[in-house]
Motif scaffolding. Structure first.
Motif, PDB file in Angstrom:
ATOM      1  N   ALA A  39       6.115  11.183 -10.987  1.00 38.67           N
ATOM      2  CA  ALA A  39       4.667  11.129 -11.243  1.00 38.67           C
ATOM      3  C   ALA A  39       4.016  10.027 -10.411  1.00 38.67           C
ATOM      4  N   PHE A  40       4.671   8.871 -10.312  1.00 39.68           N
ATOM      5  CA  PHE A  40       4.130   7.774  -9.509  1.00 39.68           C
ATOM      6  C   PHE A  40       4.131   8.138  -8.024  1.00 39.68           C
ATOM      7  N   LYS A  41       5.184   8.816  -7.553  1.00 42.40           N
ATOM      8  CA  LYS A  41       5.223   9.254  -6.156  1.00 42.40           C
ATOM      9  C   LYS A  41       4.107  10.253  -5.871  1.00 42.40           C
ATOM     10  N   ALA A  42       3.909  11.190  -6.780  1.00 45.17           N
ATOM     11  CA  ALA A  42       2.850  12.192  -6.593  1.00 45.17           C
ATOM     12  C   ALA A  42       1.479  11.527  -6.562  1.00 45.17           C
ATOM     13  N   ALA A  43       1.260  10.567  -7.442  1.00 40.18           N
ATOM     14  CA  ALA A  43      -0.018   9.843  -7.454  1.00 40.18           C
ATOM     15  C   ALA A  43      -0.202   9.077  -6.151  1.00 40.18           C
ATOM     16  N   PHE A  44       0.864   8.499  -5.637  1.00 40.89           N
ATOM     17  CA  PHE A  44       0.809   7.779  -4.365  1.00 40.89           C
ATOM     18  C   PHE A  44       0.364   8.725  -3.241  1.00 40.89           C
ATOM     19  N   ARG A  45       1.000   9.895  -3.175  1.00 41.25           N
ATOM     20  CA  ARG A  45       0.659  10.858  -2.120  1.00 41.25           C
ATOM     21  C   ARG A  45      -0.770  11.379  -2.267  1.00 41.25           C
ATOM     22  N   ALA A  46      -1.205  11.592  -3.499  1.00 40.14           N
ATOM     23  CA  ALA A  46      -2.527  12.192  -3.730  1.00 40.14           C
ATOM     24  C   ALA A  46      -3.674  11.184  -3.711  1.00 40.14           C
ATOM     25  N   ARG A  47      -3.417   9.960  -4.181  1.00 42.00           N
ATOM     26  CA  ARG A  47      -4.515   9.013  -4.364  1.00 42.00           C
ATOM     27  C   ARG A  47      -4.504   7.812  -3.436  1.00 42.00           C
ATOM     28  N   VAL A  48      -3.371   7.544  -2.830  1.00 39.35           N
ATOM     29  CA  VAL A  48      -3.273   6.363  -1.969  1.00 39.35           C
ATOM     30  C   VAL A  48      -3.292   6.744  -0.495  1.00 39.35           C
ATOM     31  N   MET A  49      -2.382   7.596  -0.093  1.00 38.96           N
ATOM     32  CA  MET A  49      -2.263   7.936   1.327  1.00 38.96           C
ATOM     33  C   MET A  49      -3.567   8.467   1.928  1.00 38.96           C
ATOM     34  N   PRO A  50      -4.337   9.306   1.221  1.00 37.56           N
ATOM     35  CA  PRO A  50      -5.599   9.779   1.806  1.00 37.56           C
ATOM     36  C   PRO A  50      -6.624   8.668   2.060  1.00 37.56           C
ATOM     37  N   GLN A  51      -6.438   7.516   1.451  1.00 38.43           N
ATOM     38  CA  GLN A  51      -7.362   6.382   1.647  1.00 38.43           C
ATOM     39  C   GLN A  51      -7.098   5.629   2.949  1.00 38.43           C
ATOM     40  N   TRP A  52      -5.921   5.813   3.527  1.00 46.68           N
ATOM     41  CA  TRP A  52      -5.557   5.057   4.725  1.00 46.68           C
ATOM     42  C   TRP A  52      -6.373   5.492   5.929  1.00 46.68           C
ATOM     43  N   PRO A  53      -6.605   4.570   6.860  1.00 51.64           N
ATOM     44  CA  PRO A  53      -7.361   4.914   8.066  1.00 51.64           C
ATOM     45  C   PRO A  53      -6.669   6.035   8.851  1.00 51.64           C
ATOM     46  N   TYR A  73       8.808   3.579   8.458  1.00 47.72           N
ATOM     47  CA  TYR A  73       9.563   2.828   7.456  1.00 47.72           C
ATOM     48  C   TYR A  73       8.661   2.410   6.291  1.00 47.72           C
ATOM     49  N   LEU A  74       7.512   1.830   6.605  1.00 49.04           N
ATOM     50  CA  LEU A  74       6.620   1.350   5.553  1.00 49.04           C
ATOM     51  C   LEU A  74       6.142   2.488   4.660  1.00 49.04           C
ATOM     52  N   VAL A  75       5.771   3.603   5.256  1.00 55.23           N
ATOM     53  CA  VAL A  75       5.286   4.738   4.464  1.00 55.23           C
ATOM     54  C   VAL A  75       6.389   5.253   3.549  1.00 55.23           C
ATOM     55  N   ALA A  76       7.596   5.448   4.092  1.00 52.95           N
ATOM     56  CA  ALA A  76       8.713   5.938   3.272  1.00 52.95           C
ATOM     57  C   ALA A  76       9.056   4.933   2.176  1.00 52.95           C
ATOM     58  N   ALA A  77       9.073   3.655   2.524  1.00 46.77           N
ATOM     59  CA  ALA A  77       9.412   2.618   1.542  1.00 46.77           C
ATOM     60  C   ALA A  77       8.348   2.516   0.451  1.00 46.77           C
ATOM     61  N   LEU A  78       7.078   2.633   0.829  1.00 45.29           N
ATOM     62  CA  LEU A  78       6.010   2.558  -0.169  1.00 45.29           C
ATOM     63  C   LEU A  78       6.037   3.754  -1.112  1.00 45.29           C
ATOM     64  N   GLU A  79       6.251   4.939  -0.565  1.00 43.56           N
ATOM     65  CA  GLU A  79       6.316   6.124  -1.431  1.00 43.56           C
ATOM     66  C   GLU A  79       7.479   6.013  -2.411  1.00 43.56           C
ATOM     67  N   ALA A  80       8.655   5.714  -1.892  1.00 43.99           N
ATOM     68  CA  ALA A  80       9.831   5.590  -2.754  1.00 43.99           C
ATOM     69  C   ALA A  80       9.684   4.408  -3.709  1.00 43.99           C
ATOM     70  N   GLY A  81       9.148   3.310  -3.196  1.00 43.89           N
ATOM     71  CA  GLY A  81       8.980   2.111  -4.019  1.00 43.89           C
ATOM     72  C   GLY A  81       7.972   2.287  -5.131  1.00 43.89           C
ATOM     73  N   THR A  82       6.922   3.057  -4.873  1.00 42.78           N
ATOM     74  CA  THR A  82       5.937   3.326  -5.922  1.00 42.78           C
ATOM     75  C   THR A  82       6.590   4.105  -7.059  1.00 42.78           C
ATOM     76  N   GLY A  83       7.434   5.071  -6.711  1.00 43.96           N
ATOM     77  CA  GLY A  83       8.154   5.818  -7.735  1.00 43.96           C
ATOM     78  C   GLY A  83       9.091   4.922  -8.531  1.00 43.96           C
ATOM     79  N   ALA A  84       9.828   4.075  -7.836  1.00 46.31           N
ATOM     80  CA  ALA A  84      10.749   3.159  -8.520  1.00 46.31           C
ATOM     81  C   ALA A  84       9.993   2.155  -9.378  1.00 46.31           C
ATOM     82  N   TYR A  85       8.828   1.725  -8.909  1.00 45.43           N
ATOM     83  CA  TYR A  85       7.999   0.815  -9.699  1.00 45.43           C
ATOM     84  C   TYR A  85       7.609   1.470 -11.021  1.00 45.43           C
ATOM     85  N   GLY A  86       7.289   2.752 -10.974  1.00 48.31           N
ATOM     86  CA  GLY A  86       6.963   3.471 -12.203  1.00 48.31           C
ATOM     87  C   GLY A  86       8.095   3.423 -13.210  1.00 48.31           C
ATOM     88  N   ALA A  87       9.320   3.467 -12.717  1.00 48.33           N
ATOM     89  CA  ALA A  87      10.478   3.398 -13.603  1.00 48.33           C
ATOM     90  C   ALA A  87      10.737   1.973 -14.086  1.00 48.33           C
TER      91      ALA A  87
END
Length: 160
Positions: free
Chosen positions: A4-18, A30-44
């Motif tokens: 759920a946190f990964k999906a929210a990251f893809r839907a609500r965060v990534m579209p905000q980037w320049p 690396y940063l994009v992959a780490a942030l997506e995975a890290g956001t999911g892990a943060y949720g846990a």
């Protein structure tokens, strides 16, 4: 929670980037992959309480990141894809991309509040890392990002 946190990251965060971000750049990948995975892990990790005894393990996670980041930067495109797959399929605490970011987010959220972390994520892929670098320079007890990763993030930040 993690998905759920990964999906929210893809839907609500990534579209905000320049739109000018260079997603073919290895550091950016690396940063994009780490942030997506890290956001999911943060949720846990989010509901877990403070555990002072975890500090040794946390430092080990950042040490592994140092080795894996150097390996990532030296790898070919196919090698980076393999490393990404390995990180995503490893057991939870061994995800070398996700865990450091989740721990960074956790520390920043506790220091400044979760809304600040969300705002950092929305700025661009380097903003959360820059905030952590600035905080780790003031709060010396925090685990440090690898020198090479910090230098690459600073270059990206300054090149905006």
């Amino acid at each position: 929670t993690e998905e759920a946190f990964k999906a929210a990251f893809r839907a609500r965060v990534m579209p905000q980037w320049p739109s000018t971000l260079n997603h073919s750049e290895p550091v950016m990948q690396y940063l994009v992959a780490a942030l997506e995975a890290g956001t999911g892990a943060y949720g846990a990790l989010r509901p877990l309480g403070e555990d002072a005894s975890f500090e040794t393990e946390e430092r080990e996670i950042f040490r592994v990141l140092e080795n894996k980041y150097a390996e990532w930067m030296a790898a070919s495109e196919q090698g980076r894809a393999q490393l990404l797959w390995e990180s995503q399929t490893a057991d939870f605490w061994s995800r070398f991309m996700a865990m450091p970011v989740a721990l960074m987010m956790r520390r920043l959220a506790r220091q400044y509040g979760e809304p600040v972390v969300v705002d950092l994520l929305r700025q661009d892929p380097s903003a959360l890392f820059m905030a952590y670098i600035e905080a780790e320079n003031r709060i010396l007890s925090w685990p440090r990002l690898p020198v090479d990763l910090a230098a690459d993030v600073k270059k990206m930040w300054l090149g905006k």
